[in-house]
Design a protein around this motif. Structure first.
Motif, PDB file in Angstrom:
ATOM      1  N   PHE A 113       2.557   1.086  -7.748  1.00 12.31           N
ATOM      2  CA  PHE A 113       3.146   1.087  -6.874  1.00 12.31           C
ATOM      3  C   PHE A 113       4.186   2.611  -6.873  1.00 12.31           C
ATOM      4  N   LEU A 124       2.032   5.482  -6.476  1.00 13.36           N
ATOM      5  CA  LEU A 124       1.837   6.039  -5.014  1.00 13.36           C
ATOM      6  C   LEU A 124       3.048   6.122  -4.303  1.00 13.36           C
ATOM      7  N   ARG A 125       4.578   5.581  -4.452  1.00  9.61           N
ATOM      8  CA  ARG A 125       5.295   5.985  -3.351  1.00  9.61           C
ATOM      9  C   ARG A 125       6.029   7.596  -4.125  1.00  9.61           C
ATOM     10  N   LEU A 137       3.652   9.797  -2.414  1.00  7.48           N
ATOM     11  CA  LEU A 137       3.884  10.134  -1.100  1.00  7.48           C
ATOM     12  C   LEU A 137       5.381  11.154  -0.758  1.00  7.48           C
ATOM     13  N   SER A 155       4.199   8.182   5.397  1.00  5.88           N
ATOM     14  CA  SER A 155       4.067   8.239   4.364  1.00  5.88           C
ATOM     15  C   SER A 155       4.099   6.063   3.954  1.00  5.88           C
ATOM     16  N   LEU A 198       1.458   3.029   1.871  1.00  3.20           N
ATOM     17  CA  LEU A 198       2.024   2.566   0.894  1.00  3.20           C
ATOM     18  C   LEU A 198       2.232   1.164   1.326  1.00  3.20           C
ATOM     19  N   SER A 199       2.669   0.613   2.898  1.00  2.00           N
ATOM     20  CA  SER A 199       2.444  -0.886   3.069  1.00  2.00           C
ATOM     21  C   SER A 199       0.911  -1.000   2.967  1.00  2.00           C
ATOM     22  N   ARG A 209      -2.222  -0.851   1.145  1.00  2.00           N
ATOM     23  CA  ARG A 209      -2.135  -0.602  -0.338  1.00  2.00           C
ATOM     24  C   ARG A 209      -1.149  -2.016  -0.666  1.00  2.00           C
ATOM     25  N   LEU A 252       9.830  -2.269  -1.363  1.00  2.00           N
ATOM     26  CA  LEU A 252       8.759  -1.616  -0.142  1.00  2.00           C
ATOM     27  C   LEU A 252       9.244  -2.626   1.193  1.00  2.00           C
TER      28      LEU A 252
END
Length: 809
Positions: free
Chosen positions: A369, A372-373, A376, A390, A394-395, A397, A410
């Motif tokens: 997490f 990826l965060r 982005l 972006s 993320l959401s 995934r 999130l």
């Protein structure tokens, strides 16, 4: 009771009875719970709980500002403890309840405001000690119970319930009492005290390097101000670098000392004191702001997200997620007990562990997490559209994750998206088509329209504001709060008034004035705020400034200047700040001079005398400003009697005259000499003189135990000021229940006290008078204050200097 839910899942009662409540032994309750049991009551707020000391299978719940309850785990009923203990049950905390180790039938319950009671379980009666409050510590002996309070030490004879106050441990907060033997006690980690003869046997010199200490399983645990933790027992001593305030996180079992770091991501130190081996067990999960409970096999960590169960034998960690955040947790051999704000819950530990997740799995997902965060660049400041795209990635995934921490992050990231909307109205208006066609989340669309309404209001575009609000009302009614509805009601009213003004044939200066006034009044409901949280009137003031520039001779010019000044002046008082008062007065006087026939004159007089009355100034200058306030009060009373009557000006005059009298005191201190040797008595005389023309009463301590004055001492070394200490000879009558008596001081008469400050001084109310010694040679600056008289003001003294020399050899 309304809105009460009692939910018991797979909850069976067994036939055996267990009264043992020692950690790690048999269960605290005699009820067999297959998996879990939950008791909810949304009318009761639960900050903490204990197992009932008088009833089996029951708990007591506490709330610091509310009633306490007993919850029966057998039938789920809630009963207020005031039915048994009356007002003593309100606002209880865990530390207020003590089971007498010498007589298991007695429970001692202290209440901050009400005093102390001892409850006899067998007889179902209690005895009151109303004079003992606030209780801060308690120690049980064979024949006596020793009670520490904020104002000294008391001994209770068990047989007679007779209370005796200590004369030698008096006037201090006794926050800790330890038993050395049946006659000797250690008070506040400092005074070795014989309670039988009421005698201090020894004063232990404090180690200023020590921050905190505690005893645990025979070990002494100490944290130091330099960030060192030491554990010692006999020949065993080990030091670690450790945050000094985390001493309560250290646990000790039969073989190891466990020292968890503030963030478990850094792991747990394991010190085997038999083998003298040190290891750091890695946890790896970002987990902080936790509390913990220790037991022989596990350490249970918990915070507002979830529970971690650390296995001491194999070093593994399990993660357990509950529905709601828990406040407190207790474990025994079989069960875990916890409370949320409105529930008490019992879980079989095996059941929880079977439904747990290995921390390694959780860490892997969280790392993905974060990766990826970060890739982005979501946490960086970018444009709204890029930010939204972006977050969508993320959401998509992680929105189906079961990890509570990921879902919380999130949710926070998604909520922050609305803060990326521009404040400029034209920019936000240009985004409407994109939001309408490209954003699918209704919550975000609603946030956009709320933001558009706000931006339109801020720049006075009320028509556009009402248009966007109509979209909100039609498509997202749940997002229009009652406060927002009230705001838009004002916008609609103001919009009609402004339309009327613009279409009228009134002169230009009148229109400018009415528009500025209308927007000004509206902005108290919807306008933006500045950094000091006052309403920002930049837009309304555009009209008022235009009026003054274009029509300086308008009949509304004085109103315009007054309105802008008044807003700035009123905004300056945030947090009780009166530092701008004197400057504001001069600005008001300029308006009086510029517009000598203004209808605002009585109101300006009224404001000016109030600003003088409340302005920041020295004690000596206060009477001068009070007299200036009276000057303007008298002008109103003489020239504008109707205004004076409507605004209770005469009552203010009486109050101001009383205030002048309250400042007509002089405090003068003097020393018996200017030079002393170390440990020599330092005698200070306090003279409080009434310089008024009439006698005045002050409140003096009835018992002549401590001075009626506060004193400050500062040390100077080599002519450089160094704040050596702050010795306060304070009375603190409210907290320590001192009796005050009125004493009349005649005009030009003096109240006098003389004290040896070496004998009566103390660093704080945790220390006894007479235990502070000035023991460093140097030059000392001394000044005093009189306070807690019938007025609220602090009367400063003159300054005296003394020199302290080494003893003569």
């Amino acid at each position: 009771m309304k809105n009460i839910k009692i939910f018991i899942l797979i909850f069976l009662v067994s036939s055996f009875l267990i009264n043992c409540q020692e950690k790690g032994t048999r269960p605290f309750i005699s009820l067999n719970i297959t998996d879990q049991a939950k008791f909810e009551n949304d009318t009761i707020a639960i900050e903490d709980f204990i197992f009932s000391p008088i009833t089996s299978n029951a708990i007591w719940t506490f709330h610091t500002s509310g009633p306490s309850y007993e919850l029966s785990l057998t039938d789920g009923s809630w009963t207020k403890l005031d039915k048994k203990f009356g007002h003593y049950s309100s606002g209880l905390q865990r530390d207020n309840i003590n089971i007498d180790p010498k007589d298991k039938n007695l429970v001692w319950i202290s209440n901050f405001h009400e005093g102390l009671i001892v409850y006899n379980i067998k007889k179902d009666t209690f005895f009151e000690f109303k004079e003992l409050k606030p209780v801060s510590s308690i120690c049980f002996l064979e024949s006596n119970v020793i009670i520490g309070t904020w104002s000294g030490l008391y001994t209770i004879d068990r047989k007679k319930n007779k209370v005796v106050k200590s004369e030698n441990i008096a006037e201090i907060n006794v926050f800790k009492i330890e038993k050395i033997d049946e006659h000797r006690l250690l008070i506040n980690n400092k005074y070795e005290y014989n309670h039988k003869f009421d005698k201090v046997l020894l004063v232990r010199e404090p180690d200023n390097n020590i921050y905190s200490q505690k005893e645990l399983n025979g070990f002494s645990i100490t944290t130091y101000n330099d960030g060192t933790l030491a554990v010692s027992k006999g020949n065993i001593r080990k030091e670690f670098k450790y945050d000094r305030f985390l001493i309560d996180n250290v646990t000790i079992d039969k073989e190891n000392i466990w020292i968890p770091f503030q963030n478990l991501e850094n792991g747990i130190i394991k010190f085997n004191y038999y083998k003298n081996l040190v290891d750091t067990i890695q946890i790896g999960l970002d987990f902080s702001s936790y509390k913990l409970k220790d037991e022989p096999e596990n350490i249970w960590f918990y915070n507002d997200l979830f529970i971690l169960c650390f296995n001491k034998k194999n070093g593994s960690t399990k993660q357990i997620q509950l529905e709601k955040s828990i406040n407190n947790l207790v474990v025994d051999l079989k069960y875990l007990y916890c409370n949320t704000w409105h529930s008490f819950e019992v879980y079989k530990k095996n059941y929880l562990l079977q439904n747990s997740v290995d921390i390694k799995v959780s860490i892997t997902e969280e790392n993905k997490f974060k990766e990826l965060r970060d890739s982005l660049e979501i946490l960086r400041s970018i444009d709204f559209k890029g930010y939204y795209n972006s977050i969508k990635i993320l959401s998509s995934r992680f929105r189906r994750s079961t990890n509570k921490r990921i879902l919380q992050q999130l949710e926070m990231i998604q909520a922050s998206l609305s803060y990326g909307l521009p404040d400029d109205f034209e920019q936000i208006k240009a985004m409407e088509e994109y939001v309408r066609d490209s954003i699918s989340e209704n919550q975000l669309k609603a946030s956009y329209y709320l933001h558009a309404v706000m931006a339109a209001n801020y720049c006075g575009k009320l028509k556009e504001s009402l248009k966007y609000d109509s979209i909100l009302r039609k498509n997202y009614p749940a997002n229009r709060s009652e406060y927002h509805d009230m705001q838009m009601t004002e916008v609609a009213k103001s919009y009609k008034i402004i339309q009327s003004i613009n279409s009228s044939k009134e002169p230009a200066d009148v229109k400018l004035w009415r528009l500025g006034k209308t927007y000004y009044e509206l902005f108290f409901h919807v306008g933006p705020t500045n950094e000091s949280s006052s309403y920002n009137m930049t837009f309304p003031f555009i009209y008022l400034k235009s009026l003054l520039k274009r029509y300086p001779n308008s009949i509304y010019a004085d109103d315009a200047e007054f309105l802008m000044l008044k807003h700035d002046e009123e905004s300056s008082h945030e947090g009780g700040d009166n530092s701008y008062n004197l400057e504001a007065i001069e600005e008001y006087k300029k308006i009086l001079k510029k517009y000598p026939k203004s209808e605002l004159i009585p109101e300006i007089y009224y404001i000016v005398y109030r600003l003088y009355n409340e302005c920041e100034s020295s004690f000596e200058d206060k009477p001068k400003y009070y007299k200036l306030a009276l000057y303007y009060v008298d002008k109103i009373l003489t020239e504008y009697p109707k205004f004076a009557k409507e605004n209770n000006v005469l009552e203010d005059k009486i109050s101001i005259k009383r205030s002048i009298s309250e400042f007509l005191w002089q405090l003068h201190i003097s020393s018996s000499k200017n030079e002393y040797t170390i440990d020599e008595p330092i005698v200070i005389t306090f003279n409080l003189k009434n310089i008024d023309t009439k006698p005045k009463a002050i409140k003096i301590l009835k018992e002549n135990q401590i001075p009626n004055f506060s004193i400050d001492i500062e040390m100077y070394l080599n002519d450089d000021p160094y704040n050596y200490t702050n010795i306060k000879l304070e009375r603190a009558t409210k907290s320590y229940r001192k009796v005050l008596v009125d004493t009349l001081i005649g005009a030009n008469q003096t109240y006098r006290e003389t004290w040896d400050i070496e004998h009566r001084a103390r660093d704080s109310f945790r220390e006894a008078p007479g235990k502070f010694i000035l023991n460093k040679p140097g030059r000392y600056k001394i000044y005093a204050q009189a306070s807690e008289n019938y007025h609220d003001h602090s009367i400063p003294s003159n300054i005296i200097w003394i020199d302290l020399k080494d003893k003569k050899k």
